[in-house]
Motif scaffolding. Structure first.
Motif, PDB file in Angstrom:
ATOM      1  N   CYS A  34      19.241  52.396  35.638  1.00 34.29           N
ATOM      2  CA  CYS A  34      19.547  53.127  34.412  1.00 34.29           C
ATOM      3  C   CYS A  34      18.232  53.520  33.761  1.00 34.29           C
ATOM      4  N   TYR A  35      18.132  54.790  33.329  1.00 33.70           N
ATOM      5  CA  TYR A  35      16.879  55.298  32.792  1.00 33.70           C
ATOM      6  C   TYR A  35      17.143  56.158  31.560  1.00 33.70           C
ATOM      7  N   LEU A  36      16.164  56.204  30.665  1.00 34.78           N
ATOM      8  CA  LEU A  36      16.232  57.119  29.541  1.00 34.78           C
ATOM      9  C   LEU A  36      16.157  58.553  30.055  1.00 34.78           C
ATOM     10  N   SER A  37      16.976  59.410  29.490  1.00 34.86           N
ATOM     11  CA  SER A  37      16.877  60.826  29.817  1.00 34.86           C
ATOM     12  C   SER A  37      15.632  61.409  29.143  1.00 34.86           C
ATOM     13  N   GLU A  38      15.307  62.641  29.477  1.00 36.84           N
ATOM     14  CA  GLU A  38      14.143  63.274  28.853  1.00 36.84           C
ATOM     15  C   GLU A  38      14.317  63.358  27.337  1.00 36.84           C
ATOM     16  N   ALA A  39      15.529  63.682  26.887  1.00 33.40           N
ATOM     17  CA  ALA A  39      15.780  63.747  25.444  1.00 33.40           C
ATOM     18  C   ALA A  39      15.575  62.377  24.809  1.00 33.40           C
ATOM     19  N   GLY A  40      16.037  61.318  25.484  1.00 34.88           N
ATOM     20  CA  GLY A  40      15.845  59.965  24.969  1.00 34.88           C
ATOM     21  C   GLY A  40      14.385  59.569  24.921  1.00 34.88           C
ATOM     22  N   ARG A  41      13.635  59.947  25.965  1.00 34.43           N
ATOM     23  CA  ARG A  41      12.206  59.623  25.978  1.00 34.43           C
ATOM     24  C   ARG A  41      11.474  60.329  24.848  1.00 34.43           C
ATOM     25  N   LYS A  42      11.852  61.555  24.558  1.00 33.97           N
ATOM     26  CA  LYS A  42      11.206  62.286  23.461  1.00 33.97           C
ATOM     27  C   LYS A  42      11.441  61.585  22.124  1.00 33.97           C
ATOM     28  N   ILE A  43      12.675  61.129  21.911  1.00 32.87           N
ATOM     29  CA  ILE A  43      12.993  60.420  20.667  1.00 32.87           C
ATOM     30  C   ILE A  43      12.188  59.132  20.573  1.00 32.87           C
ATOM     31  N   PHE A  44      12.142  58.373  21.670  1.00 33.03           N
ATOM     32  CA  PHE A  44      11.414  57.102  21.665  1.00 33.03           C
ATOM     33  C   PHE A  44       9.932  57.341  21.427  1.00 33.03           C
ATOM     34  N   VAL A  45       9.356  58.325  22.106  1.00 28.49           N
ATOM     35  CA  VAL A  45       7.923  58.583  21.982  1.00 28.49           C
ATOM     36  C   VAL A  45       7.571  59.037  20.569  1.00 28.49           C
ATOM     37  N   GLN A  46       8.406  59.872  19.974  1.00 27.04           N
ATOM     38  CA  GLN A  46       8.137  60.310  18.606  1.00 27.04           C
ATOM     39  C   GLN A  46       8.124  59.111  17.651  1.00 27.04           C
ATOM     40  N   HIS A  47       9.116  58.231  17.811  1.00 31.78           N
ATOM     41  CA  HIS A  47       9.157  57.038  16.970  1.00 31.78           C
ATOM     42  C   HIS A  47       7.965  56.130  17.272  1.00 31.78           C
ATOM     43  N   TRP A  48       7.596  56.020  18.531  1.00 31.74           N
ATOM     44  CA  TRP A  48       6.469  55.191  18.935  1.00 31.74           C
ATOM     45  C   TRP A  48       5.175  55.678  18.274  1.00 31.74           C
ATOM     46  N   ASP A  49       4.947  56.969  18.314  1.00 30.75           N
ATOM     47  CA  ASP A  49       3.738  57.539  17.723  1.00 30.75           C
ATOM     48  C   ASP A  49       3.706  57.293  16.215  1.00 30.75           C
ATOM     49  N   GLU A  50       4.854  57.444  15.565  1.00 30.99           N
ATOM     50  CA  GLU A  50       4.923  57.183  14.129  1.00 30.99           C
ATOM     51  C   GLU A  50       4.676  55.708  13.833  1.00 30.99           C
ATOM     52  N   ARG A  51       5.196  54.841  14.689  1.00 27.36           N
ATOM     53  CA  ARG A  51       5.026  53.397  14.476  1.00 27.36           C
ATOM     54  C   ARG A  51       3.560  53.005  14.607  1.00 27.36           C
ATOM     55  N   LEU A  52       2.862  53.547  15.589  1.00 26.44           N
ATOM     56  CA  LEU A  52       1.447  53.217  15.758  1.00 26.44           C
ATOM     57  C   LEU A  52       0.616  53.636  14.546  1.00 26.44           C
ATOM     58  N   SER A  53       1.037  54.680  13.859  1.00 24.78           N
ATOM     59  CA  SER A  53       0.274  55.158  12.701  1.00 24.78           C
ATOM     60  C   SER A  53       0.658  54.451  11.401  1.00 24.78           C
ATOM     61  N   GLN A  54       1.721  53.626  11.420  1.00 23.35           N
ATOM     62  CA  GLN A  54       2.089  52.869  10.227  1.00 23.35           C
ATOM     63  C   GLN A  54       0.965  51.902   9.866  1.00 23.35           C
ATOM     64  N   THR A  55       0.817  51.620   8.588  1.00 24.61           N
ATOM     65  CA  THR A  55      -0.274  50.764   8.133  1.00 24.61           C
ATOM     66  C   THR A  55       0.254  49.493   7.475  1.00 24.61           C
ATOM     67  N   VAL A  56      -0.597  48.508   7.443  1.00 20.57           N
ATOM     68  CA  VAL A  56      -0.306  47.244   6.786  1.00 20.57           C
ATOM     69  C   VAL A  56      -1.591  46.780   6.110  1.00 20.57           C
ATOM     70  N   GLN A  57      -1.467  46.110   4.983  1.00 23.78           N
ATOM     71  CA  GLN A  57      -2.639  45.602   4.274  1.00 23.78           C
ATOM     72  C   GLN A  57      -3.214  44.421   5.052  1.00 23.78           C
ATOM     73  N   HIS A  58      -4.456  44.590   5.527  1.00 20.99           N
ATOM     74  CA  HIS A  58      -5.079  43.544   6.318  1.00 20.99           C
ATOM     75  C   HIS A  58      -5.599  42.448   5.398  1.00 20.99           C
ATOM     76  N   ARG A  59      -5.258  41.208   5.708  1.00 19.57           N
ATOM     77  CA  ARG A  59      -5.587  40.105   4.808  1.00 19.57           C
ATOM     78  C   ARG A  59      -7.077  39.772   4.809  1.00 19.57           C
ATOM     79  N   THR A  60      -7.758  40.017   5.928  1.00 19.88           N
ATOM     80  CA  THR A  60      -9.188  39.704   5.995  1.00 19.88           C
ATOM     81  C   THR A  60     -10.051  40.882   5.582  1.00 19.88           C
ATOM     82  N   LEU A  61      -9.716  42.054   6.069  1.00 16.59           N
ATOM     83  CA  LEU A  61     -10.497  43.244   5.743  1.00 16.59           C
ATOM     84  C   LEU A  61     -10.200  43.780   4.349  1.00 16.59           C
ATOM     85  N   ASP A  62      -9.069  43.374   3.774  1.00 22.68           N
ATOM     86  CA  ASP A  62      -8.650  43.800   2.438  1.00 22.68           C
ATOM     87  C   ASP A  62      -8.538  45.322   2.338  1.00 22.68           C
TER      88      ASP A  62
END
Length: 361
Positions: free
Chosen positions: A298-326
């Motif tokens: 069972c495999y993701l279709s091309e449409a499914g891969r596009k959705i996953f990749v778009q979400h993946w790219d957005e997730r990588l760019s999400q930020t969090v307050q770093h406790r050490t670097l402030d």
């Protein structure tokens, strides 16, 4: 600012003066394993040409059927751009890895010494497994209060076993035992996924165990595809440092694979891959229509891969307050920081012992 480019269109990728361009095809792509396939392009590049500035390219993820030549490979190498290739079904197949630009003979020797020393290697292998289990624990604790009855009892039992095994990690004496502990916890963790997804989603995506080659159902397909993106995202960050991606500590170094990316990815899969899957399924962005069956898998279709990749790219760019670097740092930057922590340990293990990322949010 540089960023990864994800190319789903088929065609010919070429150097155009001092930048990149994709000459697209308009014909339909033929599966790689179609009967009678002779390895020739499915169609000629007769469509529009799409240029994109090489200065903005950090890496290339090629999901379409893309032709390249030696001039392009040379150009990508000069620009320090790795390229990751996926086949018709979304399986990762190959990497064009440029010549290392951040060379350090001293660090490479230290990395090899830590692998060759059973004691030093075990310290790092434990750190990878401990951080992976801690982050799995964080994911479980996030969903546990939302459950009730038998589901919550099952989750609490798994959580207790995880905490017990994680507490016992300092007493492990070999790599195989570490791998067994990590594998056992992951198996129990995956059995909790139907509870995390909820009855409605779980009824559409039944799941009881992890199966890889080939993925047996939709959730296994999502895990395999997400893990491949995670491995390659880690490899991109390793490439920006002087670490040797072939010398690992938890996973055995082998031929034709970047084992260190497997080590570091263990830490980030609960944060990046698992949470992405829960989000996409629970919101309905990915549904049964986004999968296809082929040769018992069972495999993701091309449409499914596009959705996953778009979400993946957005997730990588999400930020969090770093406790050490402030300051705020992106999830992608956290991977690079993990590489730097490992380098500091290899250079001075007595001064700063490596500890894998522990999710604090």
């Amino acid at each position: 600012m540089k960023r990864p480019y994800y190319l789903f269109s088929s065609g010919r990728l070429k150097r155009q003066h001092n930048t990149l361009a994709l000459e697209k095809t308009t014909g339909e792509r033929i599966p790689d394993d179609a009967p009678g396939d002779e390895g020739l392009p499915s169609a000629a590049p007769d469509g529009p040409r799409t240029p994109f500035p090489v200065e903005s390219v950090d890496s290339l993820f090629l999901f379409g059927e893309v032709d390249i030549n030696s001039k392009l490979i040379t150009f990508l190498g000069q620009q320090g751009i790795p390229a990751f290739f996926y086949d018709y079904y979304g399986n990762f197949t190959a990497t064009i890895y440029p010549r290392e630009s951040q060379l350090s003979g001293r660090l490479r020797v230290q990395q090899a010494q830590h692998y060759l020393s059973p004691k030093k290697r075990l310290v790092l292998a434990r750190a990878f497994v401990e951080a992976a289990l801690f982050n799995i624990e964080r994911v479980i604790k996030y969903y546990q209060p939302r459950l009730s009855g038998e589901a919550q009892a099952t989750v609490l039992a798994t959580l207790a076993a995880l905490v017990r095994d994680r507490s016992a990690l300092p007493h492990t004496t070999d790599i195989l035992t570490l791998m067994a502990v990590e594998g056992r916890i992951r198996d129990r963790y995956y059995q909790l996924w139907p509870h995390f997804l909820g009855p409605e989603v779980a009824s559409r995506f039944p799941f009881d165990k992890r199966e890889r080659r080939p993925p047996s159902n939709e959730l296994n397909a999502l895990i395999s595809f997400g893990n491949s993106l995670c491995y390659n995202s880690v490899l991109r960050q390793i490439y920006r440092t002087a670490l040797d991606p072939t010398v690992a500590f938890l996973h055995e170094p082998g031929d034709r694979r970047f084992s260190l990316s497997l080590d570091i990815a263990e830490i980030f899969k609960p944060l990046l891959v698992d949470r992405a899957i829960f989000r996409l399924l629970k919101t309905g962005e990915i549904g049964p229509k986004h999968f296809e069956k082929h040769l018992g898998g069972c495999y993701l279709s091309e449409a499914g891969r596009k959705i996953f990749v778009q979400h993946w790219d957005e997730r990588l760019s999400q930020t969090v307050q770093h406790r050490t670097l402030d300051r705020k740092v992106s999830y992608e930057r956290l991977i690079r920081l993990e590489c730097y922590k490992l380098i500091r340990h290899l250079s001075d293990p007595a001064g700063e012992t490596y500890q894998g990322l522990h999710m604090w949010w």
